[in-house]
Design a protein around this motif. Structure first.
Motif, mmCIF file in Angstrom:
data_model
loop_
_atom_site.group_PDB
_atom_site.id
_atom_site.type_symbol
_atom_site.label_atom_id
_atom_site.label_comp_id
_atom_site.label_asym_id
_atom_site.label_seq_id
_atom_site.Cartn_x
_atom_site.Cartn_y
_atom_site.Cartn_z
ATOM 1 N N ALA A 146 5.722 -7.970 -9.671
ATOM 2 C CA ALA A 146 5.154 -8.547 -10.719
ATOM 3 C C ALA A 146 5.293 -8.008 -11.680
ATOM 4 C CB ALA A 146 3.606 -8.974 -10.630
ATOM 5 N N PRO A 147 5.495 -8.411 -13.140
ATOM 6 C CA PRO A 147 5.591 -7.561 -14.157
ATOM 7 C C PRO A 147 4.547 -6.761 -14.755
ATOM 8 C CG PRO A 147 5.831 -9.913 -14.672
ATOM 9 C CD PRO A 147 5.581 -9.880 -13.181
ATOM 10 N N HIS A 148 3.344 -6.913 -14.609
ATOM 11 C CA HIS A 148 2.285 -6.189 -14.902
ATOM 12 C C HIS A 148 2.179 -4.928 -14.019
ATOM 13 C CE1 HIS A 148 0.492 -8.928 -11.816
ATOM 14 N NE2 HIS A 148 -0.249 -7.769 -11.695
ATOM 15 N N GLN A 149 3.063 -4.904 -12.915
ATOM 16 C CA GLN A 149 2.565 -3.915 -12.090
ATOM 17 C C GLN A 149 3.263 -2.383 -12.796
ATOM 18 O OE1 GLN A 149 3.844 -4.083 -8.061
ATOM 19 N NE2 GLN A 149 2.443 -5.743 -7.599
ATOM 20 N N HIS A 150 2.406 -1.362 -12.316
ATOM 21 C CA HIS A 150 2.877 0.012 -12.998
ATOM 22 C C HIS A 150 4.161 0.322 -12.288
ATOM 23 C CE1 HIS A 150 3.014 4.282 -13.795
ATOM 24 N NE2 HIS A 150 2.554 3.986 -14.951
ATOM 25 N N ARG A 151 5.115 1.095 -12.539
ATOM 26 C CA ARG A 151 6.237 1.520 -11.451
ATOM 27 C C ARG A 151 5.840 2.182 -10.367
ATOM 28 N NH1 ARG A 151 10.776 1.437 -14.493
ATOM 29 N NH2 ARG A 151 10.420 1.163 -16.919
ATOM 30 N N SER A 152 4.745 3.049 -10.450
ATOM 31 C CA SER A 152 4.335 3.768 -9.412
ATOM 32 C C SER A 152 3.491 2.936 -8.517
ATOM 33 C CB SER A 152 3.313 5.038 -9.703
ATOM 34 O OG SER A 152 2.384 4.807 -10.566
ATOM 35 N N THR A 153 3.055 1.865 -8.855
ATOM 36 C CA THR A 153 2.466 0.721 -7.838
ATOM 37 C C THR A 153 3.667 -0.122 -7.236
ATOM 38 O OG1 THR A 153 0.610 0.598 -9.125
ATOM 39 C CG2 THR A 153 0.830 -1.223 -7.527
ATOM 40 N N ALA A 154 4.633 -0.669 -8.027
ATOM 41 C CA ALA A 154 5.587 -1.285 -7.617
ATOM 42 C C ALA A 154 6.413 -0.982 -6.651
ATOM 43 C CB ALA A 154 6.614 -1.916 -8.851
ATOM 44 N N VAL A 155 6.656 0.501 -6.761
ATOM 45 C CA VAL A 155 7.606 1.153 -5.814
ATOM 46 C C VAL A 155 6.950 1.346 -4.340
ATOM 47 C CG1 VAL A 155 6.675 3.494 -6.006
ATOM 48 C CG2 VAL A 155 9.092 3.198 -5.809
ATOM 49 N N LEU A 156 5.865 1.124 -4.114
ATOM 50 C CA LEU A 156 5.289 1.167 -2.886
ATOM 51 C C LEU A 156 5.794 -0.056 -2.014
ATOM 52 C CD1 LEU A 156 1.617 2.219 -3.764
ATOM 53 C CD2 LEU A 156 3.461 3.666 -2.441
ATOM 54 N N ARG A 157 5.897 -1.191 -2.764
ATOM 55 C CA ARG A 157 6.473 -2.446 -1.897
ATOM 56 C C ARG A 157 7.838 -2.719 -2.196
ATOM 57 N NH1 ARG A 157 1.357 -6.345 -1.640
ATOM 58 N NH2 ARG A 157 3.009 -7.652 -1.140
ATOM 59 N N ALA A 158 8.401 -2.493 -3.183
ATOM 60 C CA ALA A 158 9.884 -2.889 -3.671
ATOM 61 C C ALA A 158 10.732 -2.938 -2.292
ATOM 62 C CB ALA A 158 10.294 -1.694 -4.717
ATOM 63 N N GLY A 159 11.714 -4.094 -2.326
ATOM 64 C CA GLY A 159 12.686 -4.050 -1.321
ATOM 65 C C GLY A 159 12.135 -4.429 -0.010
ATOM 66 N N PHE A 160 10.900 -4.443 0.249
ATOM 67 C CA PHE A 160 10.334 -4.562 1.626
ATOM 68 C C PHE A 160 9.780 -5.546 1.963
ATOM 69 C CE2 PHE A 160 7.003 -2.376 4.771
ATOM 70 C CZ PHE A 160 7.761 -2.944 5.779
ATOM 71 N N ARG B 275 9.775 9.359 0.601
ATOM 72 C CA ARG B 275 9.509 10.534 -0.378
ATOM 73 C C ARG B 275 9.133 10.064 -1.909
ATOM 74 N NH1 ARG B 275 11.338 14.621 2.575
ATOM 75 N NH2 ARG B 275 9.744 14.789 4.407
ATOM 76 N N ILE B 276 10.064 8.769 -2.254
ATOM 77 C CA ILE B 276 9.945 8.256 -3.648
ATOM 78 C C ILE B 276 8.616 8.033 -4.069
ATOM 79 C CG2 ILE B 276 10.975 6.696 -4.956
ATOM 80 C CD1 ILE B 276 13.586 6.988 -3.615
ATOM 81 N N PRO B 277 7.710 7.424 -3.288
ATOM 82 C CA PRO B 277 6.464 7.132 -4.066
ATOM 83 C C PRO B 277 5.772 8.164 -4.355
ATOM 84 C CG PRO B 277 6.843 5.658 -2.102
ATOM 85 C CD PRO B 277 7.836 6.620 -2.181
ATOM 86 N N THR B 278 5.833 9.402 -3.831
ATOM 87 C CA THR B 278 4.991 10.944 -4.296
ATOM 88 C C THR B 278 5.999 11.492 -5.139
ATOM 89 O OG1 THR B 278 6.030 11.989 -2.194
ATOM 90 C CG2 THR B 278 3.968 10.709 -1.887
ATOM 91 N N MET B 279 7.209 11.263 -5.562
ATOM 92 C CA MET B 279 7.721 12.024 -6.412
ATOM 93 C C MET B 279 7.255 12.358 -7.675
ATOM 94 S SD MET B 279 11.547 11.280 -7.639
ATOM 95 C CE MET B 279 11.236 9.411 -8.351
ATOM 96 N N LEU C 164 4.141 12.575 -8.393
ATOM 97 C CA LEU C 164 2.914 13.627 -8.028
ATOM 98 C C LEU C 164 3.358 14.938 -7.866
ATOM 99 C CD1 LEU C 164 1.064 11.455 -5.314
ATOM 100 C CD2 LEU C 164 0.466 11.542 -7.601
ATOM 101 N N ARG C 165 4.532 14.749 -7.351
ATOM 102 C CA ARG C 165 5.143 16.438 -6.724
ATOM 103 C C ARG C 165 5.698 16.851 -7.934
ATOM 104 N NH1 ARG C 165 9.392 15.382 -4.214
ATOM 105 N NH2 ARG C 165 9.357 12.994 -3.488
ATOM 106 N N MET C 166 6.567 16.216 -8.858
ATOM 107 C CA MET C 166 7.092 16.770 -10.108
ATOM 108 C C MET C 166 5.852 16.962 -11.082
ATOM 109 S SD MET C 166 10.693 14.715 -10.611
ATOM 110 C CE MET C 166 11.215 15.735 -11.919
ATOM 111 N N ARG C 167 4.861 16.298 -11.129
ATOM 112 C CA ARG C 167 3.868 16.653 -12.149
ATOM 113 C C ARG C 167 3.219 18.073 -11.942
ATOM 114 N NH1 ARG C 167 -0.396 11.983 -12.093
ATOM 115 N NH2 ARG C 167 1.562 11.133 -12.979
ATOM 116 N N GLN C 168 2.949 18.115 -10.539
ATOM 117 C CA GLN C 168 2.239 19.345 -10.149
ATOM 118 C C GLN C 168 3.257 20.593 -10.407
ATOM 119 O OE1 GLN C 168 -1.085 19.462 -9.411
ATOM 120 N NE2 GLN C 168 -0.643 21.693 -9.102
#
Ligand SMILES: *Cc1c(COP(=O)(O)O)cnc(C)c1O
Length: 392
Positions: free
Chosen positions: A3-17, A269-273, A275-279
């Motif tokens: 959905a267009p209002h979803q943040h990237r880090s939310t959308a990635v959890l379900r994208a394509g699946f 791994r992509i959904p946590t990328m 978080l990891r990169m920020r840390q």
């Protein structure tokens, strides 16, 4: 589709699946098969027509054919990547970063063309461009990273410029090249060469080449995307879906698609990328701050420690955080660097970068040891330089 209002880090959890296609499991299954059963002769005929270039109807359910062309785990992670990559309309996954780079170069370049590339460049990329492509009469011109005037001059003297390949920040000194400036210079060339950015070191979280006008962004997903030193993978993302389709067609011929197991792992791994990169960026910034002014360190290479005004301008224009990689030039040269490596506890002396654990290398004696002394000096690879990829 998100959905267009979803943040990237939310959308990635379900994208394509779609869980219904994996017997209801909340995460994707691994489809470990080389070949796919056709639902009818007509569906098989149609799948091949589409594989040979016929456009699919919107929403058409196309039969899969054979895993070298594509498979569900590749398609899932490709759709995740489109959610994550700012400006990306399509993505393709490969079995290594070098597979992504070589496949895209073989798709885009033909005999008689010129590739312009920044130096220092990842050794594999430089070898492929300067040696392998040269055997197919594809010329190449290396220019110093961060030097807009040199890029413009190279474009001017290359009537058949086809592609500008930029690695920014460059390894191991983090020298940056102006992406928007390169896009402007390429657009002014009559041949409209493609601008391709190796975005491995900061992207796709802290640097967005496609949003800055680059045609393609390429990644060694072995590094931050995978993030655990346990898989090899590569990614290409693009603004033009047709160009990415052509690269996928070349991928089919070369057989460089990412295997189902690895595609599944990368997708997890992509959904946590982020978080990891920020840390990793926070940790590296803190360590650099602590080391500043230390008497054993001649120089620190890190974006937040830049002193050159042009480098600071580029950094502020195109990157959001300094990232998890820095280099120290130690007082005392090679003996000091080797003493440093021998004294490490907790962290590993190993090549590669972007993982959850900290990895340290001595480029002059390892990854960059094949370069002649002048090239080492130009790349800023001094005998006392150690590169540190900070973990989480
Ligand atoms: C590691 C790396 C590559 C090559 O990727 P592989 O996954 O090892 O094939 C290309 N570019 C950069 C900047 C890298 O760090």
């Amino acid at each position: 589709m998100a959905a267009p209002h979803q943040h990237r880090s939310t959308a990635v959890l379900r994208a394509g699946f779609d869980p219904q296609l994996s017997v209801g499991s909340a995460r994707p299954a691994v489809f470990k098969t080389s070949t796919y059963v056709f639902s009818s002769p007509e569906a098989a005929e149609r799948a091949f027509a589409i594989a040979h270039g016929a456009p699919p109807e919107p929403g058409e359910d196309v039969n899969l054919i054979y895993a070298r062309l594509s498979h569900p785990n590749a398609e899932i992670v490709e759709q995740q990547l489109v959610q994550i990559g700012e400006g990306a309309a399509a993505a393709a996954v490969f079995n290594t970063g070098m597979a992504a780079i070589s496949t895209l170069l073989l798709t885009c370049c033909a005999s008689g063309d010129t590739v312009i590339y920044t130096l220092p460049l990842y050794g594999g990329s430089e070898g492929f461009i300067a040696d392998t492509l040269a055997r197919f009469d594809i010329r190449s011109v290396g220019i110093p990273a961060g030097d807009q005037a040199a890029l413009e001059a190279a474009l001017q003297s290359s009537p058949r410029a086809r592609l500008v390949f930029i690695e920014t920040p460059a390894n191991p000194t983090l020298v940056m090249t102006d992406i928007a400036g390169a896009v402007r210079a390429a657009a002014a060339h009559p041949n409209r060469p493609l601008v391709v950015i190796d975005d491995t070191l900061l992207g796709p979280v802290y640097q967005h080449p496609l949003a800055l006008g680059a045609h393609l962004a390429v990644y060694s997903a072995t590094k931050y995307m995978g993030g655990h030193s346990d898989l090899l993978a590569g990614v290409v993302m693009g603004r033009d879906p047709d160009l990415v389709t052509r690269i996928r067609e070349q991928r089919t011929l070369l057989g460089t698609i990412l295997q189902p197991d690895e595609a599944w792992l990368l997708g997890e791994r992509i959904p946590t990328m982020q978080l990891r990169m920020r840390q990793q960026s926070k940790n590296a910034a803190k360590i650099v701050e602590h080391l500043r002014g230390h008497r054993a360190i001649a120089r620190i290479h890190y974006p937040s420690a830049f002193t050159d005004p042009e480098q600071i301008r580029i950094r502020d224009a195109q990157t959001q955080y300094p990232g998890g990689l820095f280099s120290l030039d130690l007082v005392g040269g090679k003996p000091a660097a080797f003493t440093f490596l021998r004294s490490l506890r907790v962290v590993y002396h190993a090549v590669s970068l972007g993982s959850v654990e900290t990895l340290v290398t001595h480029p002059a004696s390892t990854t960059h040891s094949g370069l002649p002394p002048e090239a080492l000096a130009r790349a800023g690879v001094t005998p006392g330089l150690v590169r540190i990829s900070v973990g989480v």
